[in-house]
Design a protein around this motif. Structure first.
Motif, short mmCIF file in Angstrom:
data_model
loop_
_atom_site.label_atom_id
_atom_site.label_comp_id
_atom_site.label_asym_id
_atom_site.label_seq_id
_atom_site.Cartn_x
_atom_site.Cartn_y
_atom_site.Cartn_z
N GLY A 254 21.25 -1.27 -23.89
CA GLY A 254 21.78 -0.73 -22.65
C GLY A 254 22.84 -1.62 -22.03
O GLY A 254 22.77 -2.85 -22.13
N GLN A 255 23.80 -1.01 -21.37
CA GLN A 255 24.88 -1.78 -20.74
C GLN A 255 24.50 -2.28 -19.35
O GLN A 255 25.05 -3.28 -18.87
CB GLN A 255 26.14 -0.91 -20.62
N TYR A 256 23.60 -1.57 -18.67
CA TYR A 256 23.30 -1.87 -17.28
C TYR A 256 21.80 -2.09 -17.06
O TYR A 256 20.97 -1.44 -17.71
CB TYR A 256 23.77 -0.73 -16.37
N ALA A 257 21.50 -2.98 -16.13
CA ALA A 257 20.11 -3.12 -15.67
C ALA A 257 19.82 -2.01 -14.66
O ALA A 257 20.74 -1.40 -14.08
CB ALA A 257 19.92 -4.49 -15.03
N PHE A 258 18.56 -1.73 -14.44
CA PHE A 258 18.16 -0.70 -13.49
C PHE A 258 16.85 -1.11 -12.83
O PHE A 258 16.17 -2.05 -13.26
CB PHE A 258 18.01 0.66 -14.18
N ARG A 259 16.53 -0.42 -11.77
CA ARG A 259 15.28 -0.69 -11.06
C ARG A 259 14.13 0.05 -11.73
O ARG A 259 14.27 1.20 -12.13
CB ARG A 259 15.38 -0.23 -9.61
N MET A 260 13.00 -0.63 -11.84
CA MET A 260 11.78 0.02 -12.31
C MET A 260 10.76 0.00 -11.17
O MET A 260 10.30 -1.06 -10.75
CB MET A 260 11.21 -0.69 -13.53
N ILE A 261 10.47 1.18 -10.66
CA ILE A 261 9.48 1.32 -9.58
C ILE A 261 8.11 1.52 -10.24
O ILE A 261 7.96 2.36 -11.13
CB ILE A 261 9.81 2.50 -8.67
N LYS B 216 0.84 -1.20 0.00
CA LYS B 216 0.00 0.00 0.00
C LYS B 216 0.88 1.25 0.00
O LYS B 216 1.84 1.34 0.75
CB LYS B 216 -0.91 0.00 1.22
N PHE B 217 0.54 2.20 -0.86
CA PHE B 217 1.32 3.43 -0.96
C PHE B 217 0.51 4.64 -0.48
O PHE B 217 0.93 5.38 0.38
CB PHE B 217 1.79 3.63 -2.41
N SER B 218 -0.68 4.81 -1.03
CA SER B 218 -1.55 5.91 -0.58
C SER B 218 -2.97 5.65 -1.07
O SER B 218 -3.20 4.81 -1.94
CB SER B 218 -1.06 7.26 -1.10
N SER B 219 -3.89 6.41 -0.49
CA SER B 219 -5.30 6.31 -0.88
C SER B 219 -5.94 7.67 -0.71
O SER B 219 -5.73 8.32 0.32
CB SER B 219 -6.02 5.26 -0.03
N TYR B 220 -6.68 8.12 -1.72
CA TYR B 220 -7.30 9.43 -1.61
C TYR B 220 -8.50 9.51 -2.53
O TYR B 220 -8.72 8.66 -3.40
CB TYR B 220 -6.29 10.54 -1.95
N GLU B 221 -9.29 10.54 -2.30
CA GLU B 221 -10.52 10.74 -3.07
C GLU B 221 -10.34 11.86 -4.08
O GLU B 221 -9.84 12.94 -3.74
CB GLU B 221 -11.69 11.09 -2.14
N GLY B 222 -10.77 11.63 -5.33
CA GLY B 222 -10.86 12.69 -6.32
C GLY B 222 -12.24 13.29 -6.29
O GLY B 222 -13.05 13.01 -5.39
N ASP B 223 -12.58 14.11 -7.29
CA ASP B 223 -13.90 14.73 -7.33
C ASP B 223 -15.00 13.68 -7.43
O ASP B 223 -16.04 13.80 -6.81
CB ASP B 223 -13.99 15.70 -8.51
N ARG C 151 9.37 3.72 -2.06
CA ARG C 151 8.62 4.91 -1.62
C ARG C 151 9.47 6.17 -1.73
O ARG C 151 9.01 7.21 -2.18
CB ARG C 151 8.16 4.74 -0.17
N LYS C 152 10.72 6.06 -1.30
CA LYS C 152 11.60 7.22 -1.33
C LYS C 152 11.90 7.64 -2.77
O LYS C 152 11.97 8.83 -3.08
CB LYS C 152 12.90 6.92 -0.59
N VAL C 153 12.06 6.67 -3.67
CA VAL C 153 12.31 6.98 -5.07
C VAL C 153 11.15 7.77 -5.66
O VAL C 153 11.34 8.81 -6.31
CB VAL C 153 12.55 5.70 -5.88
#
Length: 443
Positions: A277-284, A252-259, A329-331
């Motif tokens: 690409g030469q390097y792998a990377f993280r995909m958030i 769980k990251f967040s929860s909110y209401e729109g209009d 989360r920080k990313v």
């Protein structure tokens, strides 16, 4: 005598009165940091002894942009302000057509000269900072001049590429043809940003939207030790990888209401590579489950009904940040700061200094003018940092015009000295700014 609504009369005066007393202090600060000398040193000089020197054109242009001028004809408000000109030693102010010819005459040379001036001023701005965050973003300038070309949004205009660092300083900027897409030349732009930095200062972080999702950029950042957080693209390989994430891996990251929507965000990550690409990377991955019902109805639905009504949307952030130091989360939180650090800075630059207007039908002349606008924007940041009270450091240029630049004043001669008289309410404020400018001049 004509009839009036209120009981006062209207008369003219020959006294030297200015509606821009605060702008005179800006001009004094620019002298304190040696800007006129920098301009004379770096910009092209006139071809004859009768020609006007570069500061003759550039100082009034900077004052015009700081004071809200939009077109070159607005130089008249500086030229007609005799009190301001007297205190800033501006004997004459060029006409709009003369400035237009000067911009065309120097074009590309002017662009490079302005970059050298700003590189020198950057040392003042950094004040010991050694590791910086760079935000790069593209922005369109819609324009119907004959040289404007269709942008990716269909309207004619120009494209600009802007790179801001901590606090908003415009490290590097480029005016481009409108037909050049935002994804072009991101790596070369990054390298030109690095070239502006003084010795001992490095870029530590890079943020960019999905236009920067390129393996060349990622590989270069990894080799250079730059931590990137760049918007990802939902191509077939990424979508396939998302479907392979186990349901229990989503947090769980967040929860909110729109209009009229209920939005629930969950977060997960996987390791990804791009072809070439030469390097792998993280995909958030942030999975947004959007349900188009009113909040009060949402709580009445069963879990099966909620799932049936939900639509999954994804936000992707690619990064090479160490997972031990940067959780998913920080990313994402770091990446989302682009809204203030980049997008709002672009609004201040383009709208606050009226850089959506370009004065000529000559591309390189416009590019030169664009760099003058960048100098106006950056000197505004310096002025706030070094001469204004700390509580004003977050003010926009619109607010500073209202609170400072457009204070009224009167210039008189007393005991063979020029005196700027302002309302008692502002005397202490203006005196403190002048004192700080003097201290700056001694550095």
């Amino acid at each position: 005598m004509p009839k009036t609504v209120l009981n006062f009369s209207l008369e003219s005066t020959n006294e030297s009165i200015t509606p821009r007393a605060g702008s005179i202090l800006l001009g004094e600060y620019l002298h304190a940091i040696g800007l006129p000398e920098l301009i004379e040193h770096h910009l092209p000089q006139p071809r004859s002894a009768k020609g006007y020197r570069p500061s003759f054109f550039l100082q009034p242009l900077l004052l015009m942009l700081h004071n809200g001028g939009r077109v070159l004809e607005d130089l008249r408000m500086i030229g007609e302000d005799q009190a301001l000109r007297k205190l800033l030693n501006l004997e004459k102010v060029p006409k709009a057509d003369s400035v237009g010819k000067w911009l065309k005459r120097h074009g590309l040379l002017g662009v490079y000269a302005m970059q050298r001036v700003q590189r020198f001023l950057l040392k003042r701005y950094l004040q010991g900072r050694r590791e910086l965050t760079l935000d790069i973003d593209a922005s369109l300038i819609f324009n119907r001049k004959s040289i404007a070309e269709p942008t990716y949004k269909g309207e004619p205009g120009f494209a600009s590429m802007l790179g801001h660092i901590d606090g908003g300083w415009l490290l590097h900027s480029e005016l481009r043809s409108g037909k050049i897409p935002p994804a072009d030349n991101n790596l070369s732009f990054l390298k030109r940003c690095q070239a502006q930095l003084p010795a001992g200062v490095r870029l530590h972080y890079l943020r960019a939207d999905a236009a920067g999702y390129q393996h060349e950029l990622f590989d270069y950042c990894t080799d250079e030790g730059i931590i990137f957080t760049v918007g990802g693209k939902l191509d077939a390989s990424v979508l396939e990888a998302i479907t392979q994430i186990p349901e229990e891996a989503w947090e769980k990251f967040s929860s909110y209401e729109g209009d009229s929507h209920h939005i629930k965000e969950e977060i997960a990550e996987f390791v990804h590579t791009m072809i070439g690409g030469q390097y792998a990377f993280r995909m958030i991955v942030v999975r947004k489950r959007v349900t188009p019902v009113l909040p009060e109805i949402w709580d009445l639905l069963s879990e099966e009904e909620k799932l049936a009504l939900s639509e999954d949307r994804y936000q992707l952030v690619a990064t090479n940040a160490d997972p031990e130091e940067f959780s998913p989360r920080k990313v994402v939180s770091f990446y989302r700061k682009r809204g203030n650090e980049s997008e709002n800075r672009i609004k201040e630059f383009k709208n606050g200094f009226n850089l959506s207007y370009l004065p000529t039908s000559d591309f390189m002349a416009n590019a030169f003018y664009f760099q003058i606008g960048a100098l106006a924007y950056n000197t505004f940041l310096l002025f706030k940092q070094e001469a204004l009270q700390e509580s004003w450091h977050k003010h926009t240029v619109h607010t500073i015009r209202y609170k400072l630049y457009h204070i009224a004043g009167k210039v008189v001669t007393h005991a063979r000295k020029l005196v700027l008289k302002v309302p008692k309410l502002f005397e202490e404020l203006l005196s403190s700014i002048r004192q700080k400018s003097y201290e700056v001049s001694l550095q």
